[in-house]
Every structure is written in structure tokens, then in C-alpha cells.
Design a protein around this motif. Sequence first.
Motif, short mmCIF file in Angstrom:
data_model
loop_
_atom_site.label_atom_id
_atom_site.label_comp_id
_atom_site.label_asym_id
_atom_site.label_seq_id
_atom_site.Cartn_x
_atom_site.Cartn_y
_atom_site.Cartn_z
N ARG A 170 0.83 -1.20 0.00
CA ARG A 170 0.00 0.00 0.00
C ARG A 170 0.87 1.26 0.00
O ARG A 170 0.60 2.21 -0.73
CB ARG A 170 -0.93 0.00 1.21
N THR A 171 1.93 1.22 0.83
CA THR A 171 2.82 2.39 0.89
C THR A 171 3.46 2.66 -0.46
O THR A 171 3.46 3.79 -0.97
CB THR A 171 3.92 2.15 1.93
N VAL A 172 3.98 1.60 -1.07
CA VAL A 172 4.65 1.77 -2.36
C VAL A 172 3.62 2.19 -3.42
O VAL A 172 3.90 3.03 -4.27
CB VAL A 172 5.38 0.49 -2.76
N GLY A 173 2.43 1.60 -3.34
CA GLY A 173 1.36 1.98 -4.27
C GLY A 173 1.11 3.47 -4.20
O GLY A 173 0.95 4.15 -5.23
N ARG A 174 1.11 4.00 -2.96
CA ARG A 174 0.89 5.43 -2.80
C ARG A 174 2.05 6.23 -3.40
O ARG A 174 1.84 7.26 -4.03
CB ARG A 174 0.72 5.77 -1.31
N LEU A 175 3.27 5.72 -3.20
CA LEU A 175 4.45 6.39 -3.78
C LEU A 175 4.36 6.44 -5.30
O LEU A 175 4.62 7.46 -5.93
CB LEU A 175 5.72 5.64 -3.38
N VAL A 176 3.95 5.31 -5.88
CA VAL A 176 3.85 5.24 -7.34
C VAL A 176 2.76 6.20 -7.83
O VAL A 176 2.95 6.93 -8.81
CB VAL A 176 3.55 3.79 -7.79
N LEU A 177 1.65 6.22 -7.12
CA LEU A 177 0.56 7.13 -7.48
C LEU A 177 1.04 8.58 -7.42
O LEU A 177 0.76 9.38 -8.30
CB LEU A 177 -0.61 6.92 -6.52
N PHE A 178 1.80 8.86 -6.38
CA PHE A 178 2.38 10.19 -6.22
C PHE A 178 3.25 10.54 -7.43
O PHE A 178 3.17 11.65 -7.98
CB PHE A 178 3.20 10.22 -4.92
N GLY A 179 4.06 9.57 -7.85
CA GLY A 179 4.91 9.77 -9.03
C GLY A 179 4.07 10.06 -10.27
O GLY A 179 4.40 10.95 -11.06
N ILE A 180 2.97 9.34 -10.42
CA ILE A 180 2.11 9.53 -11.59
C ILE A 180 1.47 10.91 -11.56
O ILE A 180 1.42 11.62 -12.57
CB ILE A 180 1.05 8.42 -11.65
N VAL A 181 1.01 11.30 -10.36
CA VAL A 181 0.41 12.64 -10.23
C VAL A 181 1.45 13.71 -10.57
O VAL A 181 1.16 14.67 -11.29
CB VAL A 181 -0.13 12.85 -8.79
N LEU A 182 2.67 13.48 -10.09
CA LEU A 182 3.76 14.42 -10.38
C LEU A 182 3.99 14.52 -11.88
O LEU A 182 4.12 15.61 -12.44
CB LEU A 182 5.03 13.93 -9.68
N LEU A 183 4.01 13.36 -12.55
CA LEU A 183 4.18 13.34 -14.00
C LEU A 183 3.06 14.12 -14.68
O LEU A 183 3.29 14.90 -15.60
CB LEU A 183 4.19 11.90 -14.51
N GLY A 184 1.83 13.91 -14.19
CA GLY A 184 0.69 14.61 -14.77
C GLY A 184 0.83 16.11 -14.61
O GLY A 184 0.58 16.88 -15.55
N LEU A 185 1.26 16.52 -13.42
CA LEU A 185 1.42 17.96 -13.16
C LEU A 185 2.49 18.56 -14.06
O LEU A 185 2.32 19.65 -14.61
CB LEU A 185 1.79 18.19 -11.69
N ILE A 186 3.58 17.81 -14.23
CA ILE A 186 4.65 18.32 -15.10
C ILE A 186 4.15 18.39 -16.54
O ILE A 186 4.45 19.34 -17.27
CB ILE A 186 5.92 17.46 -14.96
N GLY A 187 3.34 17.41 -16.94
CA GLY A 187 2.75 17.45 -18.28
C GLY A 187 1.88 18.68 -18.46
O GLY A 187 1.91 19.35 -19.49
N LEU A 188 1.12 18.98 -17.41
CA LEU A 188 0.25 20.17 -17.44
C LEU A 188 1.09 21.43 -17.58
O LEU A 188 0.78 22.34 -18.36
CB LEU A 188 -0.55 20.20 -16.14
N ALA A 189 2.19 21.47 -16.80
CA ALA A 189 3.07 22.64 -16.86
C ALA A 189 3.68 22.76 -18.25
O ALA A 189 3.79 23.86 -18.80
CB ALA A 189 4.17 22.52 -15.80
N ALA A 190 4.07 21.62 -18.84
CA ALA A 190 4.65 21.64 -20.19
C ALA A 190 3.62 22.19 -21.19
O ALA A 190 3.96 22.98 -22.07
CB ALA A 190 5.10 20.25 -20.59
N THR A 191 2.37 21.76 -21.03
CA THR A 191 1.31 22.26 -21.90
C THR A 191 1.20 23.78 -21.79
O THR A 191 1.17 24.50 -22.78
CB THR A 191 -0.04 21.63 -21.50
#
Lengths: 306, 232
Positions: A170-191
Motif C-alpha cells: 500500500r505504501t509503495v502503491g501510494r508512492l507510485v501514485l504520487f509519481g504519476i500525479v507528479l508526471l501529470g502535473l509536469i505534463g500540465l506545466a509543459a502544456t
Amino acid sequence: MIEATDISAPTPAKMAAPQTLLPARPEQGRALLTVLVVMAFLAALALLFARGADRLSDRWTAQLSSSSTVQILIMTEAERFAQMSAAQDILIRALPNDARMTSLSRAESARLLRPWLGDTGLPDDLPVPGVIRIDSEVRLPAESLETQFEAAGLRTVIDDHSRFSGQLKRTVGRLVLFGIVLLGLIGLAATAVSMFATRAGLAAQRDIIHVLVQAGATDGFIARLFVTQAARRGFIGAGIGAAMAAVLWFLISLGPARGSVGWRGLTDGALDGVALICLAILFALICASSAGWAAMRQLAYERRRA
Amino acid sequence: MIPSDDNTLELHRVGLRYDRGPEVLSNIDLTLPAGSFTFLTGPSGAGKSSLLKLCYLSLMPTRGLINLFGQDVSTLRQNQLQVLRRRIGVVLQDFRLIDHLSVFENVALPLRVAGKPRDSYIPDVTELLNWVGLGHRMNALPPTLSGGEKQRCAIARAVIAKPDLLIADEPTGNVDPEIGGRLLRLFGEMNRMGATVLIATHDHGLIGEFPARTVHLRDGELHEGLGSMVVA
Ligand SMILES: Nc1ncnc2c1ncn2[C@@H]1O[C@H](COP(=O)(O)OP(=O)(O)OP(=O)(O)O)[C@@H](O)[C@H]1O
Ligand SMILES: [Mg+2]
């Protein structure tokens, strides 16, 4: 009619490739490229950390779930041998052949209690729980074992680490989700950055756009100029950023935190590389498509206002 | 010879105002038959450039009707307008050359925008540049050109795609009479090949040298055939 000096052939080299219709603006271009490099670097690190965490959790949970223990709470020391044998019989019947079973001696079991009871020698008649360690690829059928132990009159505690490995997952799942959200945010910033740069470019090149429109260029034609520019910039930025992240990642994998990136071999390293290349392509695509979208919108908007 | 309904351009009761300002043009009726050659004259500020802008679709009229190549331009969508714009060659007072592109690229621009493959137009562009006397400046950038050279470059760009309608705003303002005469002969040549030509000019020498229909713009209204006589 025509002066002789006029008839001179153009240098073929300069004729070979068309000049780009949008001027390269080195100062703005470099600032923008820096922003893109930093964003791509962060995105690449987020991706690599998420992948590393995922791999580590897989490996740890695999190790955890492949070993479990059964404690037999014996009543009196006199019954130790009989109860242990009974438990072993049940386990042998319940487990596949390749499962490895290790029964700990009384001394070994007692040593496990030391953290709780201290170094004082235990009285000889104190019933020390019997411990059987099981190493197996197959999960322990805990429930059916419990009923069988009960039927045989044994009091047991089965620990297959499922609680701990569940928590880890569960902890790692949350870390991975956090990474995905971060990627999404960076994608948004790139846009946003790409759209902003396109609008600034359209405004700065207003004169050129006018000439192009008068020459019959469609919105699509003009937008494509910006798309090409943004795609090239995005790809270069992402390439540099991802390369920097890859170098850092490689250094971490060698350094004192060896193993923390979770590489089990060349394949994992290669897959990380492929993931980075995909990320760079995606990054360039995001930059290009948002530039195209911004250009089309802005051209239509300015026309409506005119 | 030319059927009367085969007009390149028709303006019916066209009016134009900038923002909330006064009407710069009012009740303009102008017909350019296909293959015709017309001079537009008038005092400074009369609205010649504004009228030309309407003709080359840089502005839309605030009232009235414009038919270009048989199509009511107010009903056209953007991409259809762009198809019409490709059939118009324009030379402006301030040239509008693209500074970071070579003379060659500036002249080739309309062909590039129309999607012509590069190999197909290199000889044509080179030949035309030689013809307007810019053959030796083909790789130069516009900021390094003289006023007259810029003008010739702009004219070459306007005619390279063999437009059906050629519009020029003071096209000979910056060149000596000899080159001015040659540029006018280029317009005449385009006209003989079928292009409709509309030229705004103050230069009555030019009009005298090349007798053609002349319309005169004064106080936002158009007067037929009086131009050279009234102002000369
Ligand atoms: N973009 C604009 N916004 C507001 N007013 C304008 C604009 N362009 C032109 N005008 C006005 O419209 C009138 C006609 O201008 P225009 O440029 O068409 O005259 P012209 O006949 O071409 O003059 P010239 O011979 O000096 O070139 C002028 O009063 C001018 O101030
Ligand atoms: Mg004018």
C-alpha cells in the motif's frame, strides 16, 4: 534590358534547403529550453523513482510471502515432541513437495524470545513455543491449516507476513501514485509553457503572420510552423533532461545506496531506458500538440476580434 | 471579348470605417473586368490604400458587397478566403518583406505556402529575380537591400505565383524612372497574360506612359476616368 551582373546563379548550397519561416530567436529559445530541460529532468526522475519503488516492493513482498512461520504454543515441555510432530505431519500433508520446512530446536526458539525476556536463563520447565519455518513459493493455506491444527488439539499462530507485505504494497502503491500525479502535473506545466510560448511567438511574429496570411497560408499551415518548432524544442529539452536523470540514476545505482534503484539486472536498466525514451517522445508530443492547439485558437480569436 | 459578367472584382455600395471613426469610404461602386488594367489615383488620405485593402481581402467592408472571382466574400469561411488570397498578388507601400529570409525565400513564399515542391520553383524564382535585376542579391537579406531593391523584391513576390488579380499600392514610389518603367512593363506583361491589374499611384508620369483606365478617389467617393485630367 538586364544588366550582365544580374545574371548570376545562386549558390546551390543555399538553395538546397528552405529556410524556416519563423525566425530562430536564440535568447527566448534558450530560456524556454532551460525550463523544458528542468521539467523533463523532474519528470524523468519521478518516473524512475516510481519504477524503482515498484520493483523494490515487488522483490520484498516476493521474499516475504515466500517465507512464513508457524508457532505451536505447547502446554508443557513434556508435550513438545508430540505436539511438534503432530504439527509437522499436518504441514507435510498440506504443503507442496518443494516446500522447505525447518523446525527450530528449543534453544533456537528460546533465542527468539530473548528480545522480550532478556538474557536470563529460562527455567527448564517453561514451555517455549515451538517454531516451524516454511519456505515455499506457494502461499500457505492458512485457514485450512488452522482448522486442522485445532482439530488436532494444537494451539498455533500462523504468520505468513501478509499483514506486513500488504502494508508495504500500500505504501509503495501510494508512492507510485504520487509519481504519476507528479508526471501529470509536469505534463500540465509543459502544456501551459508551450501554449504561452506559442502565443508569445504569434505576437512577436505578427508581421510575418500577416505576410503569410496575405500569401494564402491557412491557419493549419501557420500552426504547423509552431508545432514543428515546439516539437523540436520539446524533444531537445526532454532529451537533455532525461539524459541528466539517467546519469543521476546510474550513479545512484553504483553508489552507497546500491540496490536502491531496484535493478535486478540489465533488463531492468534497459527497461528504464525505454521508459525514458517514451517519456521524451511523450513530452515532445505534449509540447507540439499544445502549440498547435494554442496557435489555432489564437488565430481564430484574433480574426474574430479584428 | 470578355463577357460582362466575368468580372474579377465587383464592389457594390461599399462603405468602410475604422473602429468608431468616420466613414473613410462611402458608396464605392467599382468593377474590374477580368483582364483589365486600372489606375487608382487621389490625394493623400483619400482612402486609396483602404480601398485596396478591401480588394485584397485584408479588410472586410462595414457595409456593401464585395464579389471576388464571382464569390461573395462575406459568405466564405477562412480556408476558402485563403484559396482566394492565393490568386491575388499584392505589392504594398511598405513592402512587408520578411527580414530573416533571403530575397529568394521571400519571393518563393507564395509558392511555398501553396505547397509547391521546392525543386519545381527554383528555376522560376531565379529567372524572375534576374528579370527584376535582383539576380545577384538572391541570398541577401532584405535589411541589406536599397529601397528600390526591396520594392523589386516585393513585386517579384507578388507576381511569382502568376496571380489572377495583381494589386499594387504606390509600386514605383522608391525607384528611379527607368526601373519604374520596367516594373510597369512587368505589370503590363502580367496583364497581357491575363491578370487583372489595379494600381494606386500618385505618379502621373507613369499613367501618361501607360495609358489605361483611371479611377479617381476623393473624399471617400470614386469618380470614373477623371484622375489624370483633374490632378495632372
Ligand atoms: N488602421 C487605420 N485606423 C484608423 N484610421 C485609418 C487607418 N488606416 C487609414 N486610416 C485613415 O483612413 C483615411 C484613408 O487612409 P488611406 O491610407 O487609405 O489613404 P491613402 O489614399 O492611401 O493615402 P496616401 O496617398 O497618403 O497613401 C485616412 O484619413 C487615414 O487616417
Ligand atoms: Mg496609401
